[in-house]
Design a protein around this motif. Structure first.
Motif, PDB file in Angstrom:
ATOM      1  N   PHE A   1       0.843  -1.199   0.000  1.00  0.00           N
ATOM      2  CA  PHE A   1       0.000   0.000   0.000  1.00  0.00           C
ATOM      3  C   PHE A   1       0.876   1.246   0.000  1.00  0.00           C
ATOM      4  O   PHE A   1       1.872   1.286   0.735  1.00  0.00           O
ATOM      5  CB  PHE A   1      -0.889   0.044   1.245  1.00  0.00           C
ATOM      6  CG  PHE A   1      -1.962  -1.006   1.246  1.00  0.00           C
ATOM      7  CD1 PHE A   1      -3.086  -0.869   0.438  1.00  0.00           C
ATOM      8  CD2 PHE A   1      -1.849  -2.139   2.060  1.00  0.00           C
ATOM      9  CE1 PHE A   1      -4.087  -1.842   0.461  1.00  0.00           C
ATOM     10  CE2 PHE A   1      -2.835  -3.101   2.081  1.00  0.00           C
ATOM     11  CZ  PHE A   1      -3.964  -2.962   1.266  1.00  0.00           C
TER      12      PHE A   1
ATOM     13  N   SER B   1       5.722   3.325   1.008  1.00  0.00           N
ATOM     14  CA  SER B   1       4.987   2.129   0.627  1.00  0.00           C
ATOM     15  C   SER B   1       5.386   1.003   1.584  1.00  0.00           C
ATOM     16  O   SER B   1       6.564   0.780   1.824  1.00  0.00           O
ATOM     17  CB  SER B   1       5.331   1.751  -0.810  1.00  0.00           C
ATOM     18  OG  SER B   1       5.140   0.367  -1.007  1.00  0.00           O
TER      19      SER B   1
ATOM     20  N   ASP C   1      -9.632  -3.524  -1.497  1.00  0.00           N
ATOM     21  CA  ASP C   1     -10.618  -2.476  -1.769  1.00  0.00           C
ATOM     22  C   ASP C   1     -10.981  -1.710  -0.505  1.00  0.00           C
ATOM     23  O   ASP C   1     -10.980  -0.487  -0.463  1.00  0.00           O
ATOM     24  CB  ASP C   1     -11.904  -3.086  -2.349  1.00  0.00           C
ATOM     25  CG  ASP C   1     -11.693  -3.445  -3.821  1.00  0.00           C
ATOM     26  OD1 ASP C   1     -10.656  -3.008  -4.367  1.00  0.00           O
ATOM     27  OD2 ASP C   1     -12.559  -4.156  -4.377  1.00  0.00           O
TER      28      ASP C   1
ATOM     29  N   CYS D   1      -8.123   0.424   0.885  1.00  0.00           N
ATOM     30  CA  CYS D   1      -7.876   1.587   0.037  1.00  0.00           C
ATOM     31  C   CYS D   1      -8.984   2.632   0.204  1.00  0.00           C
ATOM     32  O   CYS D   1      -8.707   3.823   0.339  1.00  0.00           O
ATOM     33  CB  CYS D   1      -7.788   1.190  -1.433  1.00  0.00           C
ATOM     34  SG  CYS D   1      -6.237   0.348  -1.792  1.00  0.00           S
ATOM     35  N   THR D   2     -10.228   2.167   0.244  1.00  0.00           N
ATOM     36  CA  THR D   2     -11.347   3.103   0.367  1.00  0.00           C
ATOM     37  C   THR D   2     -11.338   3.768   1.741  1.00  0.00           C
ATOM     38  O   THR D   2     -11.397   4.978   1.874  1.00  0.00           O
ATOM     39  CB  THR D   2     -12.692   2.362   0.181  1.00  0.00           C
ATOM     40  OG1 THR D   2     -12.513   1.378  -0.828  1.00  0.00           O
ATOM     41  CG2 THR D   2     -13.788   3.325  -0.183  1.00  0.00           C
TER      42      THR D   2
ATOM     43  N   ASN E   1      -8.071   5.730   2.240  1.00  0.00           N
ATOM     44  CA  ASN E   1      -7.686   6.566   1.106  1.00  0.00           C
ATOM     45  C   ASN E   1      -6.247   6.258   0.664  1.00  0.00           C
ATOM     46  O   ASN E   1      -5.413   7.150   0.561  1.00  0.00           O
ATOM     47  CB  ASN E   1      -7.861   8.043   1.475  1.00  0.00           C
ATOM     48  CG  ASN E   1      -7.899   8.903   0.229  1.00  0.00           C
ATOM     49  OD1 ASN E   1      -8.108   8.377  -0.869  1.00  0.00           O
ATOM     50  ND2 ASN E   1      -7.687  10.201   0.401  1.00  0.00           N
TER      51      ASN E   1
ATOM     52  N   ARG F   1      -3.597   3.777  -2.009  1.00  0.00           N
ATOM     53  CA  ARG F   1      -3.609   3.048  -3.278  1.00  0.00           C
ATOM     54  C   ARG F   1      -2.591   1.925  -3.172  1.00  0.00           C
ATOM     55  O   ARG F   1      -1.705   1.954  -2.303  1.00  0.00           O
ATOM     56  CB  ARG F   1      -3.290   3.972  -4.448  1.00  0.00           C
ATOM     57  CG  ARG F   1      -1.891   4.566  -4.427  1.00  0.00           C
ATOM     58  CD  ARG F   1      -1.674   5.454  -5.657  1.00  0.00           C
ATOM     59  NE  ARG F   1      -0.263   5.763  -5.809  1.00  0.00           N
ATOM     60  CZ  ARG F   1       0.363   6.725  -5.138  1.00  0.00           C
ATOM     61  NH1 ARG F   1      -0.298   7.446  -4.221  1.00  0.00           N
ATOM     62  NH2 ARG F   1       1.642   6.944  -5.352  1.00  0.00           N
ATOM     63  N   ILE F   2      -2.752   0.941  -4.057  1.00  0.00           N
ATOM     64  CA  ILE F   2      -1.764  -0.129  -3.983  1.00  0.00           C
ATOM     65  C   ILE F   2      -0.629   0.167  -4.941  1.00  0.00           C
ATOM     66  O   ILE F   2      -0.789   0.902  -5.913  1.00  0.00           O
ATOM     67  CB  ILE F   2      -2.362  -1.537  -4.245  1.00  0.00           C
ATOM     68  CG1 ILE F   2      -2.988  -1.608  -5.631  1.00  0.00           C
ATOM     69  CG2 ILE F   2      -3.343  -1.913  -3.170  1.00  0.00           C
ATOM     70  CD1 ILE F   2      -3.320  -3.041  -6.006  1.00  0.00           C
ATOM     71  N   ARG F   3       0.528  -0.358  -4.616  1.00  0.00           N
ATOM     72  CA  ARG F   3       1.695  -0.107  -5.430  1.00  0.00           C
ATOM     73  C   ARG F   3       1.950  -1.348  -6.272  1.00  0.00           C
ATOM     74  O   ARG F   3       1.961  -2.474  -5.768  1.00  0.00           O
ATOM     75  CB  ARG F   3       2.905   0.165  -4.530  1.00  0.00           C
ATOM     76  CG  ARG F   3       4.169   0.420  -5.295  1.00  0.00           C
ATOM     77  CD  ARG F   3       5.236   0.937  -4.349  1.00  0.00           C
ATOM     78  NE  ARG F   3       6.510   0.912  -5.014  1.00  0.00           N
ATOM     79  CZ  ARG F   3       7.536   0.167  -4.636  1.00  0.00           C
ATOM     80  NH1 ARG F   3       7.438  -0.600  -3.565  1.00  0.00           N
ATOM     81  NH2 ARG F   3       8.663   0.208  -5.298  1.00  0.00           N
ATOM     82  N   ASN F   4       2.110  -1.123  -7.615  1.00  0.00           N
ATOM     83  CA  ASN F   4       2.304  -2.286  -8.480  1.00  0.00           C
ATOM     84  C   ASN F   4       3.771  -2.591  -8.691  1.00  0.00           C
ATOM     85  O   ASN F   4       4.561  -1.716  -8.878  1.00  0.00           O
ATOM     86  CB  ASN F   4       1.626  -2.036  -9.811  1.00  0.00           C
ATOM     87  CG  ASN F   4       0.127  -1.925  -9.624  1.00  0.00           C
ATOM     88  OD1 ASN F   4      -0.476  -2.766  -8.950  1.00  0.00           O
ATOM     89  ND2 ASN F   4      -0.474  -0.880 -10.174  1.00  0.00           N
TER      90      ASN F   4
END
Lengths: 791, 345
Positions: free
Chosen positions: A708, A751, A779, A782-783, A786, A788-791
């Motif tokens: 994350f 991260s 999900d 993240c919601t 707030n 985001r995931i790191r690719n």
């Protein structure tokens, strides 16, 4: 206490005894003869000066040829009184003088010197004052035999017992007669008392002196008077005996009072009768009353002090020191002698308050033998008559309110044997009592013992058991073990907890320290975490040891400093100790300090450095070992003084604070030092349960990883909490496996990668089901947060 | 046909000689036994032969097949073995290089000695009890038969805290008092109490203002000095070896009667006399005695029914003797270069 054995021999015959062996016997029976001093120094001999010439290269040195019996030595001597044909004291080469001075062969201004001619001060027999120095070397009488022991001609052919007395024997063994009784009981001999009969003149003291005692703190007061004394030097035997017992000879009159104190243990006080006047009033001092004592100090008195007055002003502080206004001097002719008993506690407090300890006060404090009070005053008259040409006035003025009922104690043979673990016969016990000169009656194997006044320390059954036992000999006791139920002991209270923590921390490589409880105010003020009122000592010995510590951290920092200064770089230490805030608030703190490397191998490049996370891991390991697994949490804390605001946390058990962990503030410690402190009192309030076995899960688990991206200031625990919540009961474990900052993510972002383990105890999970759950977790996290995931 | 078989045999054998890699071997295997391999091709020709020939040729074909497989397997094994040997050879390490330093935590010398003594006492049924260091005068002195103003208090110059009623304990004996008082049914007691104690001594080689004591107390019916001696014998032997002897000398403590000092035979010279024992052969270790009847009474025990012994010693002194430390302050400097990192006693 110094006992002169030649003096002792006046009262108990020890002339046939080996004095060293006798000292051992006395020590074994309970009065410790610490050292036996024989005046005999190797290589110290009588010498005869054969020739004495001026040193060719000096205006004050002499070159002497000295016969020391087996040889003639050349010795250079600087004393003005050296001369041919004199008998002198020679310390030969190798002689060891007081102060660890070893005599060596030397060359003085080109002339060889093989020893030293001695002054008394060099032998430690006189003070090293300028006057004594001016006297030069000591000249011995002409009859002194060359090569023999010079002490024989100094009145010092005596053996001294140095007694190291226990407080209970201070009263009876700080005088030669009392000690003679002890020696007599060890040897089974009798004691002979000294001569006390003088030839009084017709005049009576009662015509010239009035004595009033108006305080119960003076239980006995005897006064006699002598006239026309001649003040002069004491006879040699008195001088020598006083010197040998460590007292200075002053003049015949003063010496006699000291002599009697060393003989009977009864301190006497001599007043100059003319200065004193004709009345004595013993009373308690008035608050603020003053007296100038013999040492020329003005002493302020209180209502707790006993004073001797002339009816108006104090002339002596009772039992402690005389006043200068009534003291004996070279013009004294008439003397009033006081032999009294005062309340020991009052004397003790006064002497303590005035910080004035004397040979007299020491004896008063331990209690006197009233049987000797009268003997002592009569003996003083006898000696003054004999050695100071005194006319002794008849009669003694006496005030006496002492209860003379003898103390009686009973003891049965059975009690003696059960307490001692011995098998004494009646005869054995009788012999001990007879040697002690304790009168007794025997009724049906019970001894009814009348205790002599001189043994104020003996009063009851167990005391008699000790007296009988020590004389019979404790060496006859054969050790055995008590017959008791077999059990294993336990650590009571929190002791066991401390031992467990200690054991664990040591296994983890930490060293235990042991530091002082007392610290300085500046140390005390440094740490403010959970602070109470510090305890300050009433009368500290020094400021740096004046406060009872509330934290061990500063003590450990001192240990850190000490070791850094001594080149130790890797410091991993802990201590557990009691701390106090207010007198009744006791705690026990566990404190750990780590700095430098924890584990390393240089050539392999392995290096585990002490940091926050290492310390965190160590305390988690320890708390889990104690049974707190799953109950430990950490909460950010930025306001603990002297701790780094960004690298400090509170340690919680079950969400209740038990201590803190973090980095020490760079202002306090430039190097990276990490520490923690836990209150064991708070920890112990959290109970733990014993280990219970649980069957391991039979079904396989599935592991999924996710990273994350979150704001820098978000703590991982917030994310973990959310993962846990959304993962439900199939999510078994969450592990952090990566922390990333830098390219590809924002400047104020980090991260963190988590590894999630899914498992069910009921069945094998399908990969579809886990994927669904995993995606739902992502999900929701993240919601909610707030992120985001790191690719 | 037969010739072909023989030829293959010779060729195969030749191709497997010498150093070949595992890949070479795989190629060789394919060359002979693969779909288009030489042996496979031969067997493909089988269908064109007469029954009689089939029978004969089939047999030799099987033979060569078995032969080829075993030969290749054998070679395969020997190559693998060679590879493993090479790998092992490469993995050889210098075992003389230093290991990773795994730090061993150590107790302080004082704590180490306390713990080993505790081990002994726990095994003899003694509980280990501790008590407060900030203590009441009542427990530290008065109930121990040391009333205010008692001269024996001089020997223990004490740090007072409040009104001369609260102090830093000067001995661990108040723990005995607390234990006796709190034992409501006045049953037997077997405890040791180790702990920190404080006296107004200037720090020097043999004194520190803070030091450590360990005391023991045993109360039961019919306890005697002989029981005390036997117990102290065990401690002495445990600390200084089986040949150690104990002796009593009469002494004085306000809280015991009779009182003794206990000496042990010098461990350094076996009692012959040396500087450690000041040439006496004996070393004083501590004080002991039978619990004073007043102390028993003060704590609710009846001295006509029970008796008990108590003993005490200074741990620093013991540690100095046992470890050869010459300055008591050493125990409090915590120099980490000194690491008593080993099992003790």
């Amino acid at each position: 206490m110094r006992i002169s054995t030649s003096w002792l021999n006046d009262y108990v015959d020890i002339s046939d005894e080996n004095l060293k062996e006798l000292a051992d016997k006395i020590t074994n029976a309970g009065v410790n003869v610490e050292t036996v001093e024989e005046y005999n120094t190797p290589n110290l001999v009588v010498g005869h000066v054969l020739e004495c010439e001026m040193h060719p290269d000096s205006d004050h040195l002499h070159v002497c040829k000295v016969d020391v019996g087996d040889e003639v030595l050349q010795i250079v001597c600087g004393a003005p009184n050296v001369g041919a044909d004199k008998k002198v004291i020679v310390s030969k080469v190798g002689c060891l003088l007081p102060g660890d001075i070893e005599i060596k062969k030397s060359v003085m201004r080109g002339v060889e010197s093989n020893g030293m001619l001695c002054a008394l001060s060099e032998l430690g027999l006189e003070e090293d004052t300028p006057e004594n120095h001016a006297k030069g070397i000591h000249i011995l009488p002409d009859e002194a035999i060359v090569g023999s022991n010079p002490y024989n001609y100094l009145g010092l052919d005596d053996t001294i017992y140095n007694l190291d007395l226990n407080p209970n024997r201070e009263a009876d063994c700080t005088n030669h007669i009392g000690f003679a009784y002890e020696v007599a009981s060890v040897l089974g001999r009798r004691v002979e008392m000294p001569e006390t009969w003088s030839n009084p003149v017709k005049e009576s003291v009662t015509d010239e002196l009035e004595v009033d005692v108006i305080t119960d703190n003076c239980t006995m007061y005897n006064a006699r008077k002598v006239k026309n004394v001649v003040i002069k030097e004491s006879p040699e035997f008195i001088r020598n005996r006083l010197t040998n017992c460590g007292m200075r000879s002053i003049n015949n009159v003063v010496d006699i009072s000291n002599y009697i104190m060393l003989e009977y243990g009864q301190p006497l006080h001599f007043f100059d009768a003319k200065k004193l006047g004709n009345s004595i009033l013993v009373r308690m001092a008035e608050d603020g009353e003053e007296i100038v004592t013999l040492d020329n100090e003005t002493r302020k008195l209180t209502g707790e002090d006993i004073v001797i007055t002339d009816g108006e002003k104090p002339v002596a502080i009772a039992g402690i020191m005389g006043g200068i206004n009534s003291c004996i001097d070279e013009n004294t002719t008439d003397v009033v002698i006081e032999s009294a008993i005062f309340d020991p506690l009052k004397i003790r407090y006064t002497s303590k308050r005035l910080d004035l300890k004397s040979e007299a006060s020491r004896r008063y404090e331990h209690g006197l033998n009233h049987e000797y009070t009268m003997n002592a005053i009569d003996r003083a008259c006898y000696l003054l008559e004999k050695y100071a040409d005194a006319e002794v006035l008849s009669d003694t003025i006496t005030h006496d309110i002492i209860d003379k009922t003898p103390k009686v104690a009973k003891v049965s043979l059975e009690k003696i044997n059960t307490l001692l673990g011995l098998e004494l016969t009646l005869e054995d016990a009788k012999r001990s009592l007879e040697n002690l000169q304790f009168p007794y009656e025997l009724k049906e194997s019970e001894f009814i013992v009348t205790i002599p006044i001189r043994r104020g320390d003996v009063s009851m059954r167990e005391d008699l058991v000790e007296e009988i036992g020590r004389l019979y000999g404790y060496d006859k006791i054969v050790g055995k073990l008590p017959k008791l139920d077999v059990r294993r002991g336990v650590y009571v209270g929190n002791v066991g907890l401390r031992k467990s923590i200690s054991k664990r921390l040591r296994s983890l490589g930490l060293n235990e320290t042991r530091t002082y409880t007392l610290i300085s105010p500046s140390m005390d003020s440094l740490f403010q975490y959970n602070r109470g009122n510090s305890i300050t000592l009433l009368k500290p010995m020094s400021v740096d040891k004046s406060i009872v510590r509330q934290t061990l951290l500063l003590s450990l920092l001192n240990v850190y400093d000490y070791n850094i200064a001594h080149g130790v770089k890797n410091i991993n230490i802990y201590e557990i100790a009691n701390t106090y805030s207010d007198v009744d608030i006791e705690d026990e703190k566990l404190t750990v300090l780590m700095s430098g490397e924890y584990m390393s191998n240089m050539w392999q490049g392995i290096k585990v450095k002490a940091d926050f996370y290492l310390l965190k891991g160590i305390i988690e390991n320890t708390l889990e070992y104690l049974g707190y697994k799953g109950r430990i949490s950490f909460a950010e804390s930025c306001d603990i003084p002297n701790m780094h605001p960004g690298a400090t946390a509170i340690i919680n058990i079950d969400n209740r604070e038990v201590g803190f962990i973090g980095k020490i503030h760079p202002l306090l410690c430039k190097q990276e030092v990490y520490c923690l402190e836990i209150s064991l009192k708070k920890l112990a309030e959290k109970k733990t349960r014993g280990f219970k076995f649980k069957e391991m899960n039979k079904f396989p688990s599935i592991v999924k990883d996710v990273a994350f991206v979150m704001p820098d200031d978000m703590s991982s625990s917030v994310v973990e909490k959310e993962i846990k919540r959304s993962g439900g009961k199939l999510l078994l474990d969450i592990q952090v496996f990566d922390l990333y900052k830098g390219d590809n993510i924002g400047n104020n972002e980090k991260s963190i990668a988590y590894s999630l383990t899914f498992e069910s105890e009921e069945r094998t999970l399908t990969s579809d089901e886990v994927n669904d759950l995993f995606n739902r977790v992502i999900d929701e996290v993240c919601t909610k947060l707030n992120l985001r995931i790191r690719n | 046909m037969k010739e072909k078989v023989e030829k293959i045999k010779v060729e195969l054998k030749a191709s497997l000689e010498g150093n070949i890699s595992i890949q070479d071997l795989a190629n060789i295997k394919a060359e002979y036994l693969g779909k288009k391999g030489k042996i496979t091709e031969l067997s493909n020709q089988l269908k064109d032969l007469s029954n009689e020939e089939k029978k004969e040729f089939g047999k030799s074909l099987n033979e060569i097949k078995t032969y080829a497989i075993s030969l290749i397997d054998e070679k395969s094994k020997s190559i693998e073995e060679a590879i493993l040997n090479e790998k092992l050879e490469k993995e050889k390490i210098d075992i003389s290089l230093p290991g990773v330093t795994v730090k061993n935590g150590a107790p302080s010398m004082i704590e180490g000695l306390i713990e080993s003594l505790e081990e002994l006492f726990l095994s003899m049924g003694y509980d280990v009890v501790e008590g407060p260091e900030v203590e009441k005068d009542l427990y530290n002195f008065e109930l121990l038969n040391l009333p205010k103003g008692h001269p024996a208090r001089d020997a223990q110059d004490t740090f007072y805290i409040k009104d001369e009623e609260i102090l830093l304990r000067s001995q661990t004996s108040p723990v005995q008092i607390r234990t006796m008082l709190s034992n409501e049914d006045k049953s037997s007691i077997r405890i040791i109490c180790p702990g920190k104690t404080y006296r107004r001594d200037d720090d020097d080689a043999t004194h520190t203002h803070q030091f450590t004591q360990m005391e023991g107390l045993l109360i039961d019916k019919g306890i005697s000095l002989a029981d005390l001696k036997g117990t102290l014998d065990i401690i002495a032997k445990y600390l200084f070896g089986e040949k150690t002897e104990t002796r009593f000398r009469s002494s004085f403590y306000p809280f015991t009667e009779p009182s003794v000092e206990f000496d042990v035979s010098c461990h350094a010279c076996s009692g012959k006399g040396c500087p450690i024992c000041k040439h006496t052969g004996w070393i004083t270790v501590g004080g002991a005695g039978m619990v004073h009847p007043k102390v028993l009474t003060n704590c609710g025990y009846n001295p006509d029914i029970v008796s008990g012994f108590a003993f005490g010693f200074g741990i620093e002194r013991l540690a100095m003797l046992k470890y050869g430390v010459t300055d008591a302050r050493t125990f409090y400097t915590n120099d980490l270069r000194v690491n008593p990192d080993r099992r003790e006693v």
